[in-house]
Design an enzyme around this catalytic site. Structure first.
Site: not given
Ligand code: MEV
Length: 436
Positions: A100, A278, A294, A391
């Site tokens: 991202e 998130k 992991d 972005h």
């Protein structure tokens, strides 16, 4: 040319006065990939071999073939470096593997702001994991629970026979817990082995102990054991971090208020809270992937911990007496620096060297600081100009280069495209012609 400033700092754990390189590298993003790697190699004293491994993207096929089943190739992600991190008085360059855009830049930016008030301070509760043994078909579960607790020392002793190496390092099974739960299939006794796994993630050590203890547990309880497995809700393995973001550094009172309102939103609404958390994991998972950990285990731990007592943000924000923003994070961190892919994957190995951590504890502390930085950056962007600008800038950069811009032309073309809100290849070409 940028010259590394070498500073002398006291390391939080060893207390040693050591010369650390400075992770504040202005203009790092403007360098070529090669130049960046050179700077990182200098910082982390990477060998030529390690540098080559990163540059040639080298997870050898034969190693991959031994890592999982039915291998047909390898899969790549961009590996970026977050700069500016000062954590417990030590400078870190943080490797992040993520697809991202804006995440690495946002973390670096937040770390630069935290740095102005001394950076991040952290805490860790120890590398303690829980293994669960599920005992079913009990006629008298309370009596079974009593027997398990009465045999605590014997259970610990038997568990520790599975891993003398871990015990010799000061780790191993330290405690036994027993809980009765009411399920749709009746009452069950859940036995917890509480294990200090030291520098490992711990799943192998804990699962082995659970499996080997099962017959003994059946014998003393008279029940039937089914599941014997680690819990990813690593509530005894918490990493914490705190940072002060000075009001004047982050854009003034209005920004502080905007971030407080964003935090209040997440604390009151699970739909927002999921996105809030998130964003935290954008940073933490990227570090977990880069270091061969992991990341699903860490994700599961984070969200399940956030759900205890109702889903809530993993970070907190407050305004101190001076009007500055104080952020904290508390998150389970089942991550290791030995075992798993951490030492098998040569890129993960090189990333751990770049990070310069000496223990799972230090990795967890860094991960917590990174999670807090990532969350602060997201909230600041969302409470002000929104996240699309960042972005768009990256997208515009790619388009400028595709249009043929070189050197300083790239920045100029990006600036004009973003200003005019026209992020298209044809416009990049037009702007380039104009400035030439
Ligand atoms: C995007 O990957 C992460 C954010 O949505 C996090 C947030 O909203 O806090 C920007």
């Amino acid at each position: 040319m940028y010259v590394f400033r070498v500073k002398h700092r006291r390391h939080y754990k060893s207390g040693k006065i050591t010369a650390f390189m400075n992770s504040r590298i202005p203009g790092f993003y403007k360098l070529s990939v090669n130049e960046r790697l050179k700077k990182v190699a200098e910082f982390a004293k990477l060998t030529d071999e390690e540098t080559k491994t990163i540059f040639s993207r080298g997870l050898p096929l034969d190693v991959a073939d031994r890592m999982i089943e039915n291998v047909i190739g390898t899969f790549e992600l961009p590996l970026g470096i977050a700069t500016n991190f000062l954590i417990d008085g030590k400078d870190y360059l943080i490797p992040m593997a993520i697809e991202e855009p804006s995440v690495v830049a946002a973390a670096s930016n937040a770390a630069r702001m935290a740095r102005e008030s001394g950076g991040f301070i952290t805490d860790y509760t120890g590398s303690v994991m829980i293994g669960q043994i599920q005992v079913t078909k009990l006629t008298d579960p309370n009596s079974a629970r009593f027997e398990v607790l009465r045999h605590r020392d014997e259970i610990i002793e038997k568990a520790n026979e599975c891993d003398p190496m871990l015990v010799s390092l000061g780790g191993g099974c330290k405690d036994v817990e027993a809980r009765i739960i009411d399920t749709m299939m009746g009452k069950m006794l859940i036995v917890h082995l509480v294990v200090d796994v030291k520098d490992a993630m711990g799943a192998n050590a804990v699962n082995t102990m659970c499996e080997s203890l099962a017959p003994f547990i059946e014998r003393i309880t008279g029940g039937k054991v089914y599941l014997r497995i680690i819990s990813n809700l690593a509530s005894y393995r918490l990493a914490r971090a705190k940072a002060v973001f000075a009001k004047d550094v982050i854009g003034g009172e209005e920004v502080v208020e905007g971030i407080m309102l964003a935090y209040a939103f997440a604390a009151a609404d699970p739909y927002r809270c999921a996105t809030h958390n998130k964003g935290i994991m954008n940073g933490i998972s990227a570090l977990m992937i880069a270091t061969g950990n992991d990341f699903r285990a860490v994700e599961a731990g984070a969200h399940s911990y956030a759900s205890i007592g109702g889903y809530r943000p993993l970070t907190t924000y407050e305004v101190d007496g001076k009007g500055n923003l104080v952020g904290t994070i508390e998150v389970p961190m089942a991550a290791g620096i030995i075992g798993g892919a951490t030492k098998v994957n040569p890129i993960a190995k090189a990333c751990l060297k770049i990070l310069g951590v000496e223990s799972a504890e230090e990795l967890a502390r860094v991960a917590a600081a990174l999670g807090l930085a990532q969350n602060f950056a997201a909230l600041r962007a969302l409470a002000t100009e929104g996240i699309q600008r960042g972005h768009m800038e990256l997208h515009a950069r790619n388009l400028a280069i595709m249009a043929g811009a070189v050197g300083e032309e790239v920045d100029r073309v990006v600036e004009i495209m973003v200003r005019d809100r026209k992020i298209r290849l044809d416009y990049a070409k037009e702007v380039l012609e104009r400035i030439r």
